[in-house]
Scaffold this motif. Structure first.
Motif, PDB file in Angstrom:
ATOM      1  N   ILE A 147       1.007  -1.202   0.087  1.00 43.38           N
ATOM      2  CA  ILE A 147       0.177   0.105  -0.129  1.00 43.38           C
ATOM      3  C   ILE A 147       0.873   1.241   0.008  1.00 43.38           C
ATOM      4  O   ILE A 147       1.842   1.159   0.710  1.00 43.38           O
ATOM      5  CB  ILE A 147      -0.896   0.358   1.380  1.00 43.38           C
TER       6      ILE A 147
ATOM      7  N   THR B   4     -10.041   4.017   6.235  1.00 39.82           N
ATOM      8  CA  THR B   4      -9.451   3.525   5.072  1.00 39.82           C
ATOM      9  C   THR B   4     -10.461   3.443   3.999  1.00 39.82           C
ATOM     10  O   THR B   4     -11.722   3.359   4.703  1.00 39.82           O
ATOM     11  CB  THR B   4      -8.727   2.258   5.316  1.00 39.82           C
TER      12      THR B   4
ATOM     13  N   ASP C 225      -4.268   5.513   1.577  1.00 35.67           N
ATOM     14  CA  ASP C 225      -5.556   5.062   2.592  1.00 35.67           C
ATOM     15  C   ASP C 225      -6.178   3.931   2.318  1.00 35.67           C
ATOM     16  O   ASP C 225      -7.407   3.430   2.619  1.00 35.67           O
ATOM     17  CB  ASP C 225      -6.608   6.298   2.574  1.00 35.67           C
TER      18      ASP C 225
ATOM     19  N   THR D  90      -7.785   0.249   2.114  1.00 42.61           N
ATOM     20  CA  THR D  90      -7.841  -0.701   3.143  1.00 42.61           C
ATOM     21  C   THR D  90      -7.043  -2.002   2.758  1.00 42.61           C
ATOM     22  O   THR D  90      -7.319  -2.619   1.517  1.00 42.61           O
ATOM     23  CB  THR D  90      -9.438  -1.100   3.168  1.00 42.61           C
TER      24      THR D  90
ATOM     25  N   THR E 182       0.415  -3.147   4.310  1.00 48.10           N
ATOM     26  CA  THR E 182       1.260  -2.085   4.274  1.00 48.10           C
ATOM     27  C   THR E 182       2.719  -2.634   5.012  1.00 48.10           C
ATOM     28  O   THR E 182       3.625  -2.017   4.607  1.00 48.10           O
ATOM     29  CB  THR E 182       0.911  -1.259   5.784  1.00 48.10           C
TER      30      THR E 182
END
Lengths: 159, 718
Positions: free
Chosen positions: A50, A92, A121, A123, A151
């Motif tokens: 992400i 998110t 942001d 999800t 992430t």
């Protein structure tokens, strides 16, 4: 009566032969062969970072002429059940992506880019990544990949 | 002669019932039935300029599957488009959907023509007599019969006062079907009444594979059973017939209910987790579909001198629901408070009426005139959207004449005008609109996607006509030729749809300016029947100036989960093909039969075939029959279909071996009729080019053993 019957039979035979032979006249000259997608990256089950650009790499080819390809990414949080109740309320946003590129005028092409950027942001979770490709005649092929957005992923792709 | 239409059928039904009155229809042995059957068949055939297939008891007994459409698929030129084991829709000479009409008791059956995953709702146990008309029949039945018609009629009541009935039991191994049907009837004086109740339960069906490949992913098929394809069917019907002098009337009420699960993979992208065996192969889980079809028909006829009048009235309600765990691609949509998992609901009411007058005043002439009227309207529901609300009004006027210059030759022709008005409501998807504006779309793009259906109000009017002859130079030979023009009104989906079809995962878009589909067809039929030898050949060819099909446009849809947009488009199309049948009796008790079919379609604008073209096929069978015992073996060879349209897969050919035996066991005053059959004995894995599951690489059902027991009974009254 006998003669007329014979004539009748002959006529029938002629008609049926015509029906069969006429089929061979108009050969299939319309293109029904689909383009071929060879998606190298991302691979099935890959985890994508992400906030980074997706390392996207594939070969496209067609027997006549390619036209365009499209990438569609959407969430698959619970076996493709996209219900409101499952949305994470932590600020998110479900990542959705839908973009197409023109590849007309080519029979083969190698695609390599990092244009698809997953916003910070987005999800995290399971997603579907689909690649569609069309040729000039409208033949279409597609490929679906299960990917995970996270992430925490090491960028192990060498560019 | 074109008087084979319903009223004619009823006339002949009454004629053949007179010949049948000598014997008792229930108690008669096989031989007597053949006599009755061939005379009906022959009368029907001699009076129709098109080739017709008349199917009765023996055919249904040997090819019974519990599903009428699949049974009809055994006739050359007729195919069954299947969605698993439950829903099937008929296809004739490469045309299906709204190009085929099914007519029961004189009223056109609604419900099977909407889309790929809708079947024909009818009790297979209760079907008496079926006439299949291949080729344009819109002259007789209006707009939707352009590709052919399947007429289902009642067997005439018995002549003597009696109680009668039958019990049918069906068992199938491929999906564990258990089915039963009970019929009780009573004939007294001019009255005849019968009631039937049928029920079938089936489990997940067996496929000879352990994986399927869908969307480039391998999915496991645990236990070689296709998960969640179980279902049930429950049908009830009541029929009353009254005859006095030259007056005849009947009223029929029927209700057919089906609940069938969909293979989880058929809806959405399946996950291996969803396909795990839940230990119960008979439960119906989400996603599933329920269908209820209620039908009322009333028929009346009366004769004055040499004129007959017929009046048919009908009402139907189709109620279809699809249930699937709530899902959406648009984050702002929340599950509805009531029935959160009801994806789609569709309820259609249809009122039909038909009035016909036949006149035989002149020796060599027969004239028929009539008018038809149909009105339908629907309501929709559910959290998703498939078809818009619409109402449709159709009126038709027809005239048919038959001239018989000699007893061996007859000419028939007719003309019909239909007028239709279609009014389609717009439908806006607010969640989609919110989603798209969230994605940054606006202006024209947003405007073109937010409408799942456009408001369309159209009037259509068109002619159908046909001219043909029947020549019967000697008793053994029958020659027919017919030229017909037919048309069809575009459907609501073809005119107004816009958005992803939940079954095909395509963005399908209607075109509000489509004209009526028009076609010409030439049919020739030759039959020879003499001393146990039978030969039939039926070549045909047709040309459509504007056949409507879904054309891939090459324009990307911005909807998630879809590729390019498919738009309903007109094209010049031709079909050519033929069916043939040959059978011979030999060594006293043996019969050899071979039949085959071939059809080829061509989209002349694109120089490619049309989608869903049936492959060429052939069926050979040998039967041995002695008294009440009959045994047969069958080899069905289906050629590979490489005639695929754009974005359609070619399908490999296959061979199937089937066997069966029928025997009647006399028990006290009745006869137990047993039919034991085995289909796909070698458990071959094969694909049906016409199946809804084909694109998911799901093979057809594997080996099946089937037992059908019929116990007819009868109590004579004084």
């Amino acid at each position: 009566m006998k003669t007329s019957l014979k004539i009748l039979n002959l006529c029938l035979l002629a008609v049926s032969f015509y029906a069969f032979s006429s089929c061979d006249d108009d050969k299939n000259d319309g293109d029904v062969t689909k383009p071929i997608i060879n998606l190298e990256e991302p691979a099935e089950g890959d985890t994508l970072k992400i906030g980074a650009g997706i390392h996207f790499e594939m070969e496209l080819s067609d027997d006549e002429m390619l036209k365009s390809y499209k990438v569609d990414i959407h969430s698959n949080f619970d076996g493709h059940v996209h219900s409101e109740s499952l949305k994470v309320a932590s600020g998110t946003v479900d990542f959705t992506y839908n973009h197409s590129w023109d590849v007309s005028g080519k029979k083969n092409t190698h695609i390599h880019h990092h244009e698809i950027v997953i916003p910070v942001d987005a999800t995290p979770g399971k997603y579907h990544l689909m690649v569609y490709c069309t040729d000039e005649a409208g033949n279409e092929s597609y490929i679906a990949r299960n990917v995970v957005l996270s992430t925490e992923v090491e960028d192990d792709h060498d560019e | 002669m074109r008087n084979g239409f319903l009223t004619g059928m009823l006339m002949f039904a009454s004629i053949s019932s007179i010949s049948a009155q000598k014997e008792d229809s229930v108690m008669t042995g096989t031989l007597d039935e053949v006599v009755v059957r061939s005379s009906y068949k022959r009368t029907c055939s001699l009076n129709t300029v098109q080739h017709v297939d008349v199917l009765e008891k023996t055919f249904f007994r040997e090819h019974f599957t519990g599903n009428l459409t699949q049974t009809l698929g055994h006739i050359p030129g007729v195919h069954s488009m299947d969605i698993g084991a439950g829903f099937s829709k008929p296809m004739i000479r490469g045309m299906g959907f709204s190009r085929i009409s099914v007519i029961e008791n004189g009223i056109k059956q609604e419900g099977q023509q909407w889309g790929a995953d809708h079947g024909l709702e009818m009790d297979a146990f209760g079907v008496g007599r079926v006439t299949v008309r291949k080729g344009p029949s819109s002259l007789l039945y209006g707009s939707d019969a352009m590709g052919g018609a399947i007429e289902i009629t009642q067997i005439p009541p018995p002549s003597e006062n009696q109680w009668l009935g039958e019990v049918d039991l069906l068992g199938k191994s491929v999906n564990g079907t258990l089915g039963a049907s009970l019929m009780v009837g009573c004939k007294k004086g001019g009255w005849f009444s019968k009631f039937r109740f049928s029920e079938q339960h089936f489990g997940d069906y067996h496929v000879p594979t352990d994986t399927v490949v869908y969307l480039t992913q391998r999915l496991p098929i645990e236990g070689e059973k296709l998960k969640n394809t179980a279902g049930l069917e429950r049908d009830a019907s009541w029929y009353v017939d009254y005859r006095k002098g030259r007056y005849q009337a009947n009223v029929a009420v029927s209700d057919a209910y089906q609940k069938v699960g969909f293979f989880s993979g058929a809806h959405g992208i399946p996950d291996a987790a969803q396909l795990k065996d839940d230990g119960n192969s008979r439960d119906i889980d989400l996603p599933y579909s329920t269908v209820n079809h209620l039908k009322l028909t009333a028929h009346q006829q009366y004769g004055w001198g040499r004129t007959f009048g017929y009046l048919d009235l009908g009402f139907q309600n189709n109620h279809r629901e699809e249930w699937s765990l709530f899902h959406t691609h648009y984050g702002t949509q929340t599950p509805p408070e009531t029935n959160p998992n009801k994806e789609l609901e569709f309820s259609l009411n249809t009122f039909s009426s038909s009035l016909k007058i036949r006149n035989f005043s002149h020796d060599n002439w027969e004239h028929t005139s009539g008018c038809d009227f149909q009105y339908q309207e629907n309501e929709i529901g559910g959290y998703s959207f498939l078809l818009p609300e619409y109402d449709r009004l159709m009126c038709g006027l027809l005239w048919l004449s038959t001239w018989k210059p000699t007893s061996k030759l007859s000419f028939s022709g007719g003309i019909r005008y239909d007028h239709g008005r279609l009014n389609i409501a717009a439908y806006q998807d607010i969640y989609l609109a919110a989603y798209l504006s969230g994605q940054g779309y606006g202006g024209d793009v947003l405007e073109s996607y937010r409408w799942r259906s456009y408001a369309v109000e159209r009037d259509f009017g068109d002619f159908s006509g046909s001219l043909g002859c029947v020549w019967n130079p000697v008793a053994s030979t029958l020659f027919k030729m017919n030229v017909g023009r037919s048309f069809r009104l575009p459907g609501a989906n073809e005119l107004a749809s816009n958005g992803m079809h939940h079954g095909t995962f395509r963005h399908e878009q209607g075109n509000a300016s489509l004209a009526t589909e028009q076609g010409w067809q030439l049919d020739i039929s030759y039959t020879y029947e003499c001393n146990g030898l039978y030969f039939m050949l039926t070549p045909f060819g047709s040309w459509f100036s504007n056949y409507i099909y879904l054309k891939p446009t090459g324009e990307w849809s911005i909807l998630p989960h879809t590729g390019q947009i498919y738009r309903y488009t007109e094209a010049q199309v031709t079909f050519v093909g033929l069916e043939m049948e040959f059978s011979v009796n030999f060594l006293r008790h043996f019969t050899y039969k071979v039949d085959g079919e071939y059809v080829r379609s061509r989209n002349l604008d694109e120089h490619i075939p049309l989608p869903f073209s049936p492959p060429a096929s052939m069926c050979n069978s040998v039967a041995w029959q002695k008294k009440y015992f009959r045994i047969y073996a069958e080899w069905q060879g289906v050629m590979a279909q490489h005639e695929e349209s754009r974005n359609e897969e070619s399908t490999p050919g296959y061979n199937l071996w089937n066997m069966g035996a029928t025997f009647n066991i006399p028990i006290s005053k009745t006869e137990l009729e047993l039919t034991l059959s085995a289909q796909n004995i070698l458990d071959n894995r094969y694909y049906n080019h016409l199946s809804f599951y084909r694109k998911m690489e799901i093979p057809e059902p594997g080996r099946n053993f089937q037992l059908l027991i019929k116990v007819p009974f009868k109590i004579k009254k004084k």
